[in-house]
Motif scaffolding. Structure first.
Motif, PDB file in Angstrom:
ATOM      1  N   GLU A 128       1.729   5.482  -8.303  1.00  0.00           N
ATOM      2  CA  GLU A 128       2.939   4.813  -7.835  1.00  0.00           C
ATOM      3  C   GLU A 128       2.853   4.662  -6.318  1.00  0.00           C
ATOM      4  O   GLU A 128       2.772   5.661  -5.595  1.00  0.00           O
ATOM      5  CB  GLU A 128       4.127   5.690  -8.197  1.00  0.00           C
TER       6      GLU A 128
ATOM      7  N   ALA B  28       4.937   2.855  -4.256  1.00  0.00           N
ATOM      8  CA  ALA B  28       6.137   2.258  -3.642  1.00  0.00           C
ATOM      9  C   ALA B  28       6.264   2.610  -2.159  1.00  0.00           C
ATOM     10  O   ALA B  28       6.631   1.758  -1.363  1.00  0.00           O
ATOM     11  CB  ALA B  28       7.377   2.688  -4.404  1.00  0.00           C
TER      12      ALA B  28
ATOM     13  N   GLY C  97       5.929  -0.948  -1.612  1.00  0.00           N
ATOM     14  CA  GLY C  97       7.235  -1.357  -2.112  1.00  0.00           C
ATOM     15  C   GLY C  97       7.192  -1.685  -3.594  1.00  0.00           C
ATOM     16  O   GLY C  97       8.217  -1.902  -4.225  1.00  0.00           O
ATOM     17  N   GLU C  98       6.003  -1.688  -4.176  1.00  0.00           N
ATOM     18  CA  GLU C  98       5.834  -2.016  -5.601  1.00  0.00           C
ATOM     19  C   GLU C  98       6.265  -0.817  -6.445  1.00  0.00           C
ATOM     20  O   GLU C  98       5.683   0.265  -6.315  1.00  0.00           O
ATOM     21  CB  GLU C  98       4.351  -2.353  -5.823  1.00  0.00           C
ATOM     22  N   SER C  99       7.289  -0.997  -7.298  1.00  0.00           N
ATOM     23  CA  SER C  99       7.809   0.182  -7.984  1.00  0.00           C
ATOM     24  C   SER C  99       7.025   0.523  -9.238  1.00  0.00           C
ATOM     25  O   SER C  99       6.983   1.664  -9.663  1.00  0.00           O
ATOM     26  CB  SER C  99       9.287  -0.011  -8.318  1.00  0.00           C
TER      27      SER C  99
ATOM     28  N   THR D  27       1.058   8.527  -1.781  1.00  0.00           N
ATOM     29  CA  THR D  27       1.473   7.917  -3.051  1.00  0.00           C
ATOM     30  C   THR D  27       1.410   8.978  -4.146  1.00  0.00           C
ATOM     31  O   THR D  27       0.874  10.068  -3.932  1.00  0.00           O
ATOM     32  CB  THR D  27       0.569   6.720  -3.416  1.00  0.00           C
TER      33      THR D  27
END
Ligand code: ATP
Length: 908
Positions: A177, A179, A183-185, A212
């Motif tokens: 993950e 994000a 910013g990618e969830s 991450t």
């Protein structure tokens, strides 16, 4: 071969050549980093020197001046400063000086206390430093992530926070993950393949970036950038530091203090008006009286004392191995009414040993001690001669296994899962040496263990490319995947499921953790192992039973919890019968009824609530069940503490009133979702934290119950005097003096007060109990009244005896201080008798504080300088005796009140 150089030329790239790593083959990257093998200790220290530690600089702490300034930004201090300015304008220089002295002392005390509180927090931050699993010359080890250097080999598991920027060289279902960076969830699927040089951050699929989070799967790779050189380091450059000591309760008290001050100021103005009309005092004198009143009523020292009480509580919990990550939880901990705990490692020792095995219908008993490799395997009375089947079982146990046994100063330790360590020891006892024999069967691929499907599988090939798949896991699960079994001779035969199910129950009911081992031949050409490859057609090799004894201290802690009205529930992934047998040994309340995850899944909301309340053992559960259970228990008005370690436990940990993560075996994801982290994974530490939580709450209650009546008693006395047109029994300056002595010296000792003996003998307090309600309000009112009576009694007695206002005021002050001192002894034991040896001598700091107060009062009464400043006069021994007896009376009256309250409570 280990890489041992200390200043590789290619390593320059680790800090300089940003962006190129994803476009390189792993071998190229490794060559560039001069890290073709695990790093040696020498290489690591050389690189550490060169690249520094793998951490981001911390956000700058506020400097001392800023912190001092912050202390002055306090409404109560503004009031005092205004009073100082007004008295100065009126030419009352002595008053101005004393008020300013009070401002300075209060500010300094607040400043020092806040400093101490910050120290407590930063020590804790250090305890929670992130860790990483690294493969170095000496094998796999868990280290502080700050010690990572470019070239290190890192293993990634679900729930890990990636500790540095890593070029991946092995991935298994790895999803990360990202994000925080992109910013990618949605978690990103990772691969090891070379990516285009132009790929932007989110498309560099063969990289794992620092900061991450691993969502699922496992991976392994080489560290290419550390510290500020990492992508996250470039973006933020700083470590976010969010921990503060603000809790809802402190905010509530802050607000309360502010409102109180406003009310007091308005009341002061009204009284000024009323006094002008009624009292007949000259304007100046009246004005000074109102200033005195305002200062008297405002509890200046209260917020500072509450902050330090919380900070001390946090520190005490840390010494009991419970580290608080979110401050508000200290308040909640004291109210916990249900603790849901994992079994393995928390309630049990997690020092496993295989003590039994069942193969081809025969029970074998395994002897030995801990991880020592010596021990016979017996069938009844006789040592087994071994058999092809036992050999195969041992090989499966050793190869389908990720743990390592390490020899360390004469003892053997397990790196990895203790259960797998025990299986390696078992293999050795059965004649298979995992080190030497294991090398004949290198692993080609694997399906890592996942709590959801409860097994693990490996694909191994020997040097002649003979392939075999080994599976180990929860026995009923593995049994489902088998279609035949292996007989003693090594040949396969038909599978008697019923007999095996009985065998599983037999081992589980002895409290053993049961695992089944199975195999299946594989093609020489098979290189990849998927879950579907093992779901069917396996040949069952046998069962092993592992002993994991309960922790002795957990048994005691569960007993303590039960006495404290706290229900303990065990939520485990283990077999129902194993769980029940262990639950009995631990002393859980309801060990008759055990509910499994499957049964839980079939219950509707209401049934679940009922079951959650009644049942104490939940077996074969998955993380989602934990979440449902927390919600059901909260629905029953419970204040729920829940433990967890895996990445999937995070939602339940967040939802629980107190989420507790395991510091040793817990994943970073669980640690971050939790509000408390246990440094030793031990259930007893949870009970200790609850005890500390209750103590902190009681100490806050005591601090409030101690300080408010002082302000209350003083202000009511002044209002009474003003409105009745009497002389003031205590002057404004004297009140400042009393407040300083009371709040700075006496109340401070309450923050250090240890737990009362009965603290774990009472039921938990209700979730919404307000500190400023019920008992505390009653105590504040009652003691204020006692103080009022004491002050006026002293004043009238002295006036009638000596006819001198200075003497009478000095006695009133001494009487008030004496009453405070005795009240301090009474307030330390809210629910039990205070006049006991322990009550008097219990805490040395209290005696020290009382000594200091007596000394200050003697100076106040007898030092000429103080006579001029405070308008005091020397007292006769008889007058001092009067003050002391007033204190004794207060103590006796409160003792009586406590006794009556206890009797009354017992009756209802
Ligand atoms: P707790 O939740 O109390 O810590 P647990 O450790 O038994 O209990 P899980 O880790 O979810 O819970 O394990 C569930 C079951 O999966 C175990 O009872 C065991 O049968 C099986 N299991 C656990 N670890 C492994 C492993 N490494 N390989 C294969 N099977 C395993």
């Amino acid at each position: 071969m280990p890489s041992s150089e200390s200043s590789p030329s290619g390593c320059e790239k680790a800090s300089a050549g940003r962006g190129a790593w994803h476009a390189m083959e792993v071998s190229e990257a490794r060559a560039d980093l001069s890290a073709t093998g695990p790093l040696t200790a020498q290489a690591v220290s050389g690189r550490l020197e060169k690249y520094g530690h793998n951490r981001l600089p911390e956000a700058k702490r506020r400097g001392p001046l800023a912190r001092l300034g912050n202390q002055l930004k306090n409404f109560l201090i503004y009031v005092l400063i205004t009073a100082a300015v007004i008295t100065a304008l009126l030419g009352h220089w002595v008053d101005t000086t004393v008020i300013l002295a009070v401002v300075i002392i209060q500010t300094l005390v607040g400043f020092i206390q806040e400093g101490k509180a910050e120290q407590a927090l930063s020590a804790i931050r250090h305890m929670l430093a992130p860790r990483a699993v690294v493969v170095r010359e000496k094998g796999q080890q868990k280290i502080d992530a700050a010690e990572l250097v470019p070239g290190d080999t890192v293993i990634l598991e679900p729930g890990d926070r990636v500790p540095a920027d890593i070029r991946l060289e092995r991935c298994h279902n790895l999803k990360i993950e990202e994000a925080v960076l992109t910013g990618e969830s949605e978690p990103v699927d990772k691969t090891t393949r070379v990516q285009s040089a132009e790929a932007v951050l989110g498309d560099q699929l063969n990289m794992a970036f620092s900061g991450t989070m691993v969502a699922t799967g496992t991976g392994r790779g080489v560290v290419v950038r550390t510290g500020v050189e990492t992508e996250i380091g470039r973006i933020s450059g700083l470590l976010q530091d969010t921990a503060t000591l603000k809790t809802p309760l402190l905010e509530q008290i802050d607000r309360f203090a502010r409102y109180l001050s406003l009310i007091i100021i308005v009341a002061g103005l009204v009284i000024f008006g009323g006094g002008l009309a009624l009292s007949g005092l000259p304007l100046r004198e009246l004005f000074m009286a109102v200033v005195g009143l305002t200062v008297a009523a405002i509890p200046e020292g209260l917020p500072a004392i509450l902050t330090i009480t919380l900070a001390i509580g946090v520190r005490r919990m840390a010494t009991r191995h419970a580290v608080v990550r979110r401050m508000p939880v200290i308040e909640t901990l004291g109210a916990v009414s249900v603790i849901c705990s994992d079994k393995t490692g928390t309630l049990t020792r997690n020092e496993m040993m295989v003590t039994a095995a069942i193969v081809a219908g025969k029970r074998l008993d395994v002897e030995g001690q801990g991880y020592e490799p010596d021990g016979d395997i017996r069938e009844g009375k006789y040592v087994t001669p071994g058999s092809p089947l036992l050999d195969e079982l041992a090989r499966a146990a050793a190869l389908c296994n990720d743990a390592h046994l390490e020899h360390h100063e004469g003892t053997i330790r397990v790196a990895g899962d203790p259960m797998e360590g025990a299986l390696k020891v078992f293999a050795r006892k059965a004649g298979f040496d995992p080190e030497t024999d294991g090398r004949q069967w290198p692993r080609t691929d694997e399906v890592p263990f996942d709590a959801e499907y409860r097994f693990m599988a490996t694909l191994n090939h020997d040097h002649h490319r003979h392939g075999v798949i080994y599976v180990k896991g929860a026995p009923e699960r593995v049994l489902d995947m088998c279609t035949s079994m292996v007989a003693d001779s090594g040949d396969t035969s038909s599978l008697d499921r019923e007999a095996w199910t009985i065998a599983i129950s037999e081992l589980a009911s002895e409290g053993l953790r049961v695992l089944a081992l199975a195999r299946r031949p594989a093609e020489a050409s098979q290189n990849i192992l998927a879950v579907e490859d093992v779901e069917d057609g396996l040949e069952l090799l046998g069962l092993v039973g592992l002993l994991d004894p309960p922790r002795q201290e957990a048994i005691q802690a569960i007993l303590d919890c039960h006495q404290a009205g706290i229900r303990v529930k065990m939520i485990t992934g283990d077999h129902a019968m194993t769980a029940s047998a262990i639950g009995q040994r631990l002393g859980l309340k309801n060990t008759v009824r055990v509910i499994t995850g499957t049964e839980l899944g079939q219950l509707d909301e209401d049934e679940l609530k009922q079951v959650a309340g009644e049942v104490d053992i939940f077996a074969r559960t998955s993380p989602e069940h934990k979440l449902r259970l927390v919600e059901a228990l909260q629905g029953l008005h419970g204040v729920v503490a829940m433990t967890g370690d895996g990445v999937n436990d995070a939602p339940a940990l967040k939802r629980a009133d107190v989420g507790i993560a395991m510091g040793v075996k817990g994943s970073e994801a669980a640690r971050e979702a939790a509000s408390v982290v246990l440094l030793d994974d031990n259930f007893a530490s949870i009970a200790a934290a609850v005890r500390e939580g209750r103590t902190v709450y009681n100490n806050l209650k005591k601090a409030i119950a101690f300080m408010l009546p002082i302000n209350g008693g003083e202000s009511i006395s002044l209002v009474t005097a003003l409105l009745l047109g009497l002389s003031l029994p205590i002057s404004a300056l004297q009140i400042l003096w009393v407040n300083l002595v009371g709040s700075v010296i006496l109340a401070m000792t309450l923050a250090f007060e240890p737990a009362e003996p009965g603290v774990m003998k009472q039921p938990p307090r209700p979730r919404n109990e307000s500190l400023l309600a019920g008992f505390v309000v009653w105590r504040v009112a009652f003691v204020s009244l006692l103080f009022l009576i004491g002050i006026f009694a002293a004043w009238y007695w002295a006036m009638s005896r000596f006819g001198d206002e200075a003497v009478a005021r000095t006695l009133a002050v001494n009487t008030l201080v004496a009453m405070e001192v005795f009240y301090l002894f009474a307030v330390r034991y809210l629910d039990t008798a205070s006049i006991t040896l322990r009550g008097v001598l219990g805490t040395p700091i209290v005696l020290l504080a009382v000594g200091a107060v007596i000394l200050l009062q003697l100076l106040f009464t007898y030092l000429p300088l103080f006579h001029q400043t405070f308008g005091t006069a020397p007292l006769t021994p008889g007058a001092l005796a009067f003050a002391a007896s007033a204190g004794v009376v207060v103590l006796v009256v409160l003792e009586l009140e406590t006794w009556l309250r206890r009797r009354w409570r017992r009756k209802i």
